[in-house]
Motif scaffolding. Structure first.
Motif, PDB file in Angstrom:
ATOM      1  N   ALA A   4      41.194  76.514  -6.733  1.00  0.00           N
ATOM      2  CA  ALA A   4      41.504  76.532  -5.298  1.00  0.00           C
ATOM      3  C   ALA A   4      42.830  75.825  -5.007  1.00  0.00           C
ATOM      4  CB  ALA A   4      40.377  75.872  -4.503  1.00  0.00           C
ATOM      5  N   THR A   5      43.089  74.727  -5.724  1.00  0.00           N
ATOM      6  CA  THR A   5      44.328  73.981  -5.519  1.00  0.00           C
ATOM      7  C   THR A   5      45.532  74.794  -5.966  1.00  0.00           C
ATOM      8  OG1 THR A   5      43.066  72.012  -6.102  1.00  0.00           O
ATOM      9  CG2 THR A   5      45.442  71.761  -5.967  1.00  0.00           C
ATOM     10  N   LEU A   6      45.393  75.413  -7.139  1.00  0.00           N
ATOM     11  CA  LEU A   6      46.508  76.201  -7.680  1.00  0.00           C
ATOM     12  C   LEU A   6      46.856  77.356  -6.745  1.00  0.00           C
ATOM     13  CD1 LEU A   6      45.461  76.265 -11.446  1.00  0.00           C
ATOM     14  CD2 LEU A   6      47.125  74.766 -10.326  1.00  0.00           C
ATOM     15  N   ALA A   7      45.807  78.033  -6.248  1.00  0.00           N
ATOM     16  CA  ALA A   7      46.036  79.173  -5.360  1.00  0.00           C
ATOM     17  C   ALA A   7      46.704  78.711  -4.062  1.00  0.00           C
ATOM     18  CB  ALA A   7      44.710  79.872  -5.042  1.00  0.00           C
ATOM     19  N   TYR A   8      46.271  77.568  -3.570  1.00  0.00           N
ATOM     20  CA  TYR A   8      46.848  76.993  -2.344  1.00  0.00           C
ATOM     21  C   TYR A   8      48.326  76.677  -2.552  1.00  0.00           C
ATOM     22  CZ  TYR A   8      47.778  73.125   0.953  1.00  0.00           C
ATOM     23  OH  TYR A   8      48.314  72.285   1.885  1.00  0.00           O
ATOM     24  N   GLU A   9      48.650  76.023  -3.665  1.00  0.00           N
ATOM     25  CA  GLU A   9      50.041  75.676  -3.937  1.00  0.00           C
ATOM     26  C   GLU A   9      50.911  76.932  -3.999  1.00  0.00           C
ATOM     27  OE1 GLU A   9      49.161  71.475  -6.323  1.00  0.00           O
ATOM     28  OE2 GLU A   9      50.052  73.150  -7.421  1.00  0.00           O
ATOM     29  N   GLU A  10      50.344  77.979  -4.590  1.00  0.00           N
ATOM     30  CA  GLU A  10      51.069  79.240  -4.690  1.00  0.00           C
ATOM     31  C   GLU A  10      51.353  79.821  -3.298  1.00  0.00           C
ATOM     32  OE1 GLU A  10      52.478  80.489  -7.272  1.00  0.00           O
ATOM     33  OE2 GLU A  10      53.191  82.190  -6.078  1.00  0.00           O
ATOM     34  N   ARG A  11      50.364  79.767  -2.427  1.00  0.00           N
ATOM     35  CA  ARG A  11      50.549  80.309  -1.074  1.00  0.00           C
ATOM     36  C   ARG A  11      51.575  79.502  -0.282  1.00  0.00           C
ATOM     37  NH1 ARG A  11      44.905  80.457  -1.283  1.00  0.00           N
ATOM     38  NH2 ARG A  11      44.794  78.824   0.298  1.00  0.00           N
ATOM     39  N   ILE A  12      51.600  78.198  -0.503  1.00  0.00           N
ATOM     40  CA  ILE A  12      52.584  77.354   0.183  1.00  0.00           C
ATOM     41  C   ILE A  12      53.999  77.714  -0.302  1.00  0.00           C
ATOM     42  CG2 ILE A  12      53.434  74.964   0.419  1.00  0.00           C
ATOM     43  CD1 ILE A  12      50.989  75.495   2.107  1.00  0.00           C
ATOM     44  N   ARG A  13      54.118  77.946  -1.603  1.00  0.00           N
ATOM     45  CA  ARG A  13      55.425  78.360  -2.144  1.00  0.00           C
ATOM     46  C   ARG A  13      55.863  79.690  -1.542  1.00  0.00           C
ATOM     47  NH1 ARG A  13      54.389  76.097  -7.158  1.00  0.00           N
ATOM     48  NH2 ARG A  13      53.338  77.961  -7.851  1.00  0.00           N
ATOM     49  N   GLU A  14      54.909  80.609  -1.366  1.00  0.00           N
ATOM     50  CA  GLU A  14      55.253  81.911  -0.789  1.00  0.00           C
ATOM     51  C   GLU A  14      55.710  81.779   0.665  1.00  0.00           C
ATOM     52  OE1 GLU A  14      51.815  84.339  -1.413  1.00  0.00           O
ATOM     53  OE2 GLU A  14      52.191  84.422  -3.577  1.00  0.00           O
ATOM     54  N   LEU A  15      55.017  80.913   1.406  1.00  0.00           N
ATOM     55  CA  LEU A  15      55.406  80.673   2.800  1.00  0.00           C
ATOM     56  C   LEU A  15      56.833  80.139   2.859  1.00  0.00           C
ATOM     57  CD1 LEU A  15      54.692  80.401   5.827  1.00  0.00           C
ATOM     58  CD2 LEU A  15      53.665  78.181   5.318  1.00  0.00           C
ATOM     59  N   LEU A  16      57.128  79.187   1.975  1.00  0.00           N
ATOM     60  CA  LEU A  16      58.463  78.608   1.886  1.00  0.00           C
ATOM     61  C   LEU A  16      59.503  79.676   1.542  1.00  0.00           C
ATOM     62  CD1 LEU A  16      60.124  75.989   1.825  1.00  0.00           C
ATOM     63  CD2 LEU A  16      59.425  75.681  -0.551  1.00  0.00           C
TER      64      LEU A  16
END
Lengths: 205, 205
Positions: free
Chosen positions: A130-142
């Motif tokens: 869940a953490t890894l997926a979240y970090e990935e989504r934050i990078r995509e938003l950025l």
């Protein structure tokens, strides 16, 4: 309330889904009262009024329940960040809002509830899915904000986009991680403003 | 080997200084074998062959001994960082070296010796005097590089110097703190290069 994450396991019908939701809700309350580490699946079973075996039909371990709670938390944080970003019209302001809301949303959730912090800390330390997926989504938003800013001529275009995304993500990362966040309290008020200004200077065309 | 920090308490003559050094050396070994948390002053007294009361003549608590060990460690790290910075001629390169050596020196010391990491972690969490002084010296080093770069025309001068120092310090900070460092391992290879490039872009005149 933001969308709720359901398990990656295939749903077995609406009734099963309700039972899962019920277990997760009871576990969230139980963990937040007694702590994640100290609670066993037997404790949870007793609290929900199900047998331990019945709970294992839906979740393979305590961690699987913790992961779902964690995913729900992270989804809430993410929804808050996205809402803050969407309020702004221009990419530089979107970036400022992103830094600000990352810190505010993470802090609120993690410090509001010390016991949930414990789950989030395990998730971050053990690199839960869940953490890894979240970090990935934050990078995509950025990355989206940066692309928009490049197209609008707000941001420089010489540096490869990947590199810019990664570097800014590294600057932001300490404020996404509950463990890191806990150690940054001294500067929590100034950090978002100072860091986003630095980042914006680095992006000037 | 870098200079050794002695206590803030007034020295009571060369013989006393030797005894203090002897206690710190024995404690360093004892802590690194059995751990800081688990060791008591009685254990240390037994190990050094002094009475507990005699040790208390020189250090008021176990933490006071831990602080001195910690201060010595941080001094070593600082000496390495300063040496790396001094090797470069120009401020932009000095800044790159500073980022690189902050990560390398901290990682080496903290991961080389898991038990010393434990002391450093207590020092960082409890904001020991030695940690605060160290952070202040690192900020001063950074400020020196920035001033030099501004004078040489390498760096922009519009942003107030204090603001630039603070923002870059915030970017660097996760890599100075053993607790934060432990959670950054995923990106430890790229981080210094990526972050110093971003910072240099933010400083371009």
């Amino acid at each position: 309330m933001s969308k709720t994450v359901t398990s990656s396991a295939p749903a077995r019908g609406p009734a099963d889904h309700d039972v899962r939701t019920q277990i997760v809700a009871a576990a969230t309350e139980h963990f937040s009262r007694y702590g994640y580490e100290k609670t066993t699946v037997s404790d949870l079973a007793r609290a929900v009024g199900f047998s331990k075996a019945y709970i294992y039909k839906f979740f393979e371990s305590k961690q699987a329940i913790g992961e779902m709670i964690c995913a729900n938390c992270l989804c809430q944080i993410e929804a808050e960040i996205r809402a803050a970003v969407d309020e702004a019209d221009h990419p530089p302001e979107k970036l400022r809002r992103m830094f600000k809301s990352v810190v505010e949303a993470s802090l609120r959730l993690f410090s509001q509830d010390r016991k949930l912090y414990e789950i989030a800390a395990s998730a971050a330390t053990e690199r839960w899915e869940a953490t890894l997926a979240y970090e990935e989504r934050i990078r995509e938003l950025l990355q989206g904000i940066l692309q928009e800013g490049r197209q609008a001529g707000d941001f420089e275009r010489k540096t490869p986009l990947d590199e810019t995304v990664m570097a800014i993500y590294l600057v932001m990362r300490p404020y996404l991680n509950p463990l890191l966040l806990q150690n940054g309290f001294d500067y929590i008020d100034e950090a978002p403003g100072q860091l986003s200004s630095l980042v914006l200077r680095s992006l000037s065309p």
